[in-house]
Design a protein around this motif. Sequence first.
Motif, PDB file in Angstrom:
ATOM      1  N   SER A 238       4.402  13.603  75.377  1.00  0.00           N
ATOM      2  CA  SER A 238       4.153  12.779  76.569  1.00  0.00           C
ATOM      3  C   SER A 238       2.687  12.667  76.957  1.00  0.00           C
ATOM      4  O   SER A 238       2.372  12.133  78.014  1.00  0.00           O
ATOM      5  CB  SER A 238       4.941  13.337  77.753  1.00  0.00           C
ATOM      6  N   HIS A 239       1.781  13.171  76.123  1.00  0.00           N
ATOM      7  CA  HIS A 239       0.334  13.105  76.368  1.00  0.00           C
ATOM      8  C   HIS A 239      -0.044  13.819  77.675  1.00  0.00           C
ATOM      9  O   HIS A 239      -0.744  13.275  78.516  1.00  0.00           O
ATOM     10  CB  HIS A 239      -0.132  11.642  76.425  1.00  0.00           C
ATOM     11  N   PRO A 240       0.403  15.069  77.838  1.00  0.00           N
ATOM     12  CA  PRO A 240      -0.010  15.819  79.025  1.00  0.00           C
ATOM     13  C   PRO A 240      -1.349  16.512  78.806  1.00  0.00           C
ATOM     14  O   PRO A 240      -1.890  16.526  77.693  1.00  0.00           O
ATOM     15  CB  PRO A 240       1.106  16.859  79.156  1.00  0.00           C
ATOM     16  N   VAL A 241      -1.877  17.102  79.862  1.00  0.00           N
ATOM     17  CA  VAL A 241      -3.004  18.022  79.716  1.00  0.00           C
ATOM     18  C   VAL A 241      -2.400  19.358  79.295  1.00  0.00           C
ATOM     19  O   VAL A 241      -1.729  20.025  80.083  1.00  0.00           O
ATOM     20  CB  VAL A 241      -3.778  18.157  81.041  1.00  0.00           C
ATOM     21  N   LEU A 242      -2.596  19.745  78.057  1.00  0.00           N
ATOM     22  CA  LEU A 242      -1.900  20.903  77.508  1.00  0.00           C
ATOM     23  C   LEU A 242      -2.223  22.196  78.249  1.00  0.00           C
ATOM     24  O   LEU A 242      -1.366  23.072  78.399  1.00  0.00           O
ATOM     25  CB  LEU A 242      -2.227  21.055  76.020  1.00  0.00           C
ATOM     26  N   THR A 243      -3.455  22.319  78.725  1.00  0.00           N
ATOM     27  CA  THR A 243      -3.846  23.547  79.406  1.00  0.00           C
ATOM     28  C   THR A 243      -3.165  23.693  80.759  1.00  0.00           C
ATOM     29  O   THR A 243      -3.186  24.780  81.350  1.00  0.00           O
ATOM     30  CB  THR A 243      -5.372  23.588  79.602  1.00  0.00           C
ATOM     31  N   SER A 244      -2.550  22.625  81.278  1.00  0.00           N
ATOM     32  CA  SER A 244      -1.873  22.686  82.577  1.00  0.00           C
ATOM     33  C   SER A 244      -0.399  23.049  82.454  1.00  0.00           C
ATOM     34  O   SER A 244       0.288  23.224  83.455  1.00  0.00           O
ATOM     35  CB  SER A 244      -2.002  21.336  83.301  1.00  0.00           C
ATOM     36  N   LEU A 245       0.114  23.167  81.230  1.00  0.00           N
ATOM     37  CA  LEU A 245       1.536  23.397  81.008  1.00  0.00           C
ATOM     38  C   LEU A 245       1.869  24.882  80.979  1.00  0.00           C
ATOM     39  O   LEU A 245       1.053  25.718  80.564  1.00  0.00           O
ATOM     40  CB  LEU A 245       1.975  22.778  79.681  1.00  0.00           C
ATOM     41  N   GLY A 246       3.104  25.200  81.382  1.00  0.00           N
ATOM     42  CA  GLY A 246       3.613  26.539  81.180  1.00  0.00           C
ATOM     43  C   GLY A 246       3.935  26.755  79.711  1.00  0.00           C
ATOM     44  O   GLY A 246       3.958  25.805  78.922  1.00  0.00           O
ATOM     45  N   ASP A 247       4.203  27.994  79.338  1.00  0.00           N
ATOM     46  CA  ASP A 247       4.414  28.319  77.923  1.00  0.00           C
ATOM     47  C   ASP A 247       5.579  27.538  77.321  1.00  0.00           C
ATOM     48  O   ASP A 247       5.486  27.036  76.192  1.00  0.00           O
ATOM     49  CB  ASP A 247       4.659  29.821  77.762  1.00  0.00           C
ATOM     50  N   ASP A 248       6.691  27.436  78.038  1.00  0.00           N
ATOM     51  CA  ASP A 248       7.856  26.731  77.507  1.00  0.00           C
ATOM     52  C   ASP A 248       7.572  25.237  77.346  1.00  0.00           C
ATOM     53  O   ASP A 248       7.946  24.635  76.334  1.00  0.00           O
ATOM     54  CB  ASP A 248       9.072  26.935  78.419  1.00  0.00           C
ATOM     55  N   GLU A 249       6.917  24.637  78.349  1.00  0.00           N
ATOM     56  CA  GLU A 249       6.578  23.210  78.268  1.00  0.00           C
ATOM     57  C   GLU A 249       5.613  22.954  77.112  1.00  0.00           C
ATOM     58  O   GLU A 249       5.748  21.970  76.382  1.00  0.00           O
ATOM     59  CB  GLU A 249       5.944  22.743  79.578  1.00  0.00           C
ATOM     60  N   ASP A 270       0.916  18.316  59.765  1.00  0.00           N
ATOM     61  CA  ASP A 270       0.134  19.547  59.795  1.00  0.00           C
ATOM     62  C   ASP A 270      -1.000  19.541  60.808  1.00  0.00           C
ATOM     63  O   ASP A 270      -1.625  20.583  61.031  1.00  0.00           O
ATOM     64  CB  ASP A 270      -0.463  19.811  58.406  1.00  0.00           C
ATOM     65  N   VAL A 271      -1.277  18.376  61.397  1.00  0.00           N
ATOM     66  CA  VAL A 271      -2.485  18.243  62.220  1.00  0.00           C
ATOM     67  C   VAL A 271      -2.114  17.735  63.610  1.00  0.00           C
ATOM     68  O   VAL A 271      -1.296  16.826  63.762  1.00  0.00           O
ATOM     69  CB  VAL A 271      -3.498  17.289  61.556  1.00  0.00           C
ATOM     70  N   LEU A 272      -2.738  18.324  64.605  1.00  0.00           N
ATOM     71  CA  LEU A 272      -2.536  17.994  66.017  1.00  0.00           C
ATOM     72  C   LEU A 272      -3.864  17.583  66.632  1.00  0.00           C
ATOM     73  O   LEU A 272      -4.891  18.222  66.398  1.00  0.00           O
ATOM     74  CB  LEU A 272      -2.003  19.231  66.751  1.00  0.00           C
ATOM     75  N   ALA A 273      -3.851  16.499  67.418  1.00  0.00           N
ATOM     76  CA  ALA A 273      -5.015  16.139  68.236  1.00  0.00           C
ATOM     77  C   ALA A 273      -4.667  16.433  69.686  1.00  0.00           C
ATOM     78  O   ALA A 273      -3.658  15.956  70.196  1.00  0.00           O
ATOM     79  CB  ALA A 273      -5.376  14.668  68.062  1.00  0.00           C
ATOM     80  N   TYR A 274      -5.493  17.230  70.343  1.00  0.00           N
ATOM     81  CA  TYR A 274      -5.231  17.606  71.725  1.00  0.00           C
ATOM     82  C   TYR A 274      -5.430  16.401  72.651  1.00  0.00           C
ATOM     83  O   TYR A 274      -6.508  15.792  72.625  1.00  0.00           O
ATOM     84  CB  TYR A 274      -6.182  18.724  72.160  1.00  0.00           C
ATOM     85  N   PRO A 275      -4.443  16.051  73.468  1.00  0.00           N
ATOM     86  CA  PRO A 275      -4.639  14.942  74.408  1.00  0.00           C
ATOM     87  C   PRO A 275      -5.854  15.179  75.307  1.00  0.00           C
ATOM     88  O   PRO A 275      -6.026  16.273  75.861  1.00  0.00           O
ATOM     89  CB  PRO A 275      -3.336  14.942  75.220  1.00  0.00           C
ATOM     90  N   MET A 276      -6.688  14.164  75.408  1.00  0.00           N
ATOM     91  CA  MET A 276      -7.921  14.205  76.196  1.00  0.00           C
ATOM     92  C   MET A 276      -8.880  15.275  75.700  1.00  0.00           C
ATOM     93  O   MET A 276      -9.885  15.578  76.345  1.00  0.00           O
ATOM     94  CB  MET A 276      -7.618  14.411  77.684  1.00  0.00           C
TER      95      MET A 276
END
Length: 338
Positions: A238-249, A270-276
């Motif tokens: 869903s393109h969230p800010v990953l650092t704002s999520l809880g561990d399960d999310e 194999d590759v992930l781009a961090y949203p924002m």
Amino acid sequence: MRIRKKQLLARALHSIGAPSIARSIRRFCGHEIMVLAYHRVQDLLDEDTFLFDPELVSASVTDFAWQMSYVSQKYNPITFTRLLDAIDGKSSLPPRPVIVTFDDGFHDNYRYAFPVLRSIGVPATFFVSTGYIGQTHTFWFDWLVYLCKYAGSVGVPLRIGDQVFPFSARDNATLIYQAMLAIRALSDSERKMVIRIFEGTLSMQYPADGFDESRPMTWEQAREMANAGMEFGSHTVSHPVLTSLGDDELQQELSVSKQTLEAQLGLSIDVLAYPMGLFDDRVRRQAQEVGYRMGIAYESGVNRFNTLDRFGIMRLHVERYVDRHEFAMSLALPEIFS
């Protein structure tokens, strides 16, 4: 159009052959891997009347075609798969490797960028947010820009916590940028609530058939691109800010997007781009645990093979106002022009 100082410097250096000289010198620096970051490719006829975020448009169709032709002639375009193979010792990297990337998964990636890439023979990596692919609803950040622009036309402010953004009928670019920074600082649930309240205040609902100017690509289009040699990676669900999520999310965003892409495309992701571009040690750790082998940031810079930070890969940002001389110099001397 006002000519910037960097453009003037780029033109002067280009006129004396600086790109060729710089390429020759840089080959003695060991393997450098440059990664180009794009979002959208399309022609903006009038930025002032464009209903969505013009800052996401990285290049016009004509400029993108020239850029990819230049990259194919002067550099060696590769994929992250090729880079991972080199890390594993399965192959070697060519001289002057460049990786072309796109974030989000907009429809114009398929409509305009893909035909150029295919015709020139440049592979690119598309990081897509799987929850949007195949949907009519555009990405939340572009919808928010649309709401902000509409709010300006009717004189309704946006409230984010104790901050108020009083949009007007014109010149809202700075306010919209500040609002986006403010909303990025919220938790995921708070962000969704702010947008819902703003929609209610404006009496706005997303149209069922979406917008031609801003829509995601479809799974059929993604499969066609993958079959033609384009690479795909995760940009979460869903393109969230990953650092704002809880561990399960966080685990859900990383694992479900990977699983969905692998099921839809029949490929190993194999590759992930961090949203924002936002991540921290916890996000890095979780990404590795989920099974990603590489994480792509948005920090500007050049990566060196011998000291590669596999979960902090830097990129060179391509912007639509960069002319051809400056683009060439951004690859030749990224320390100055990127």
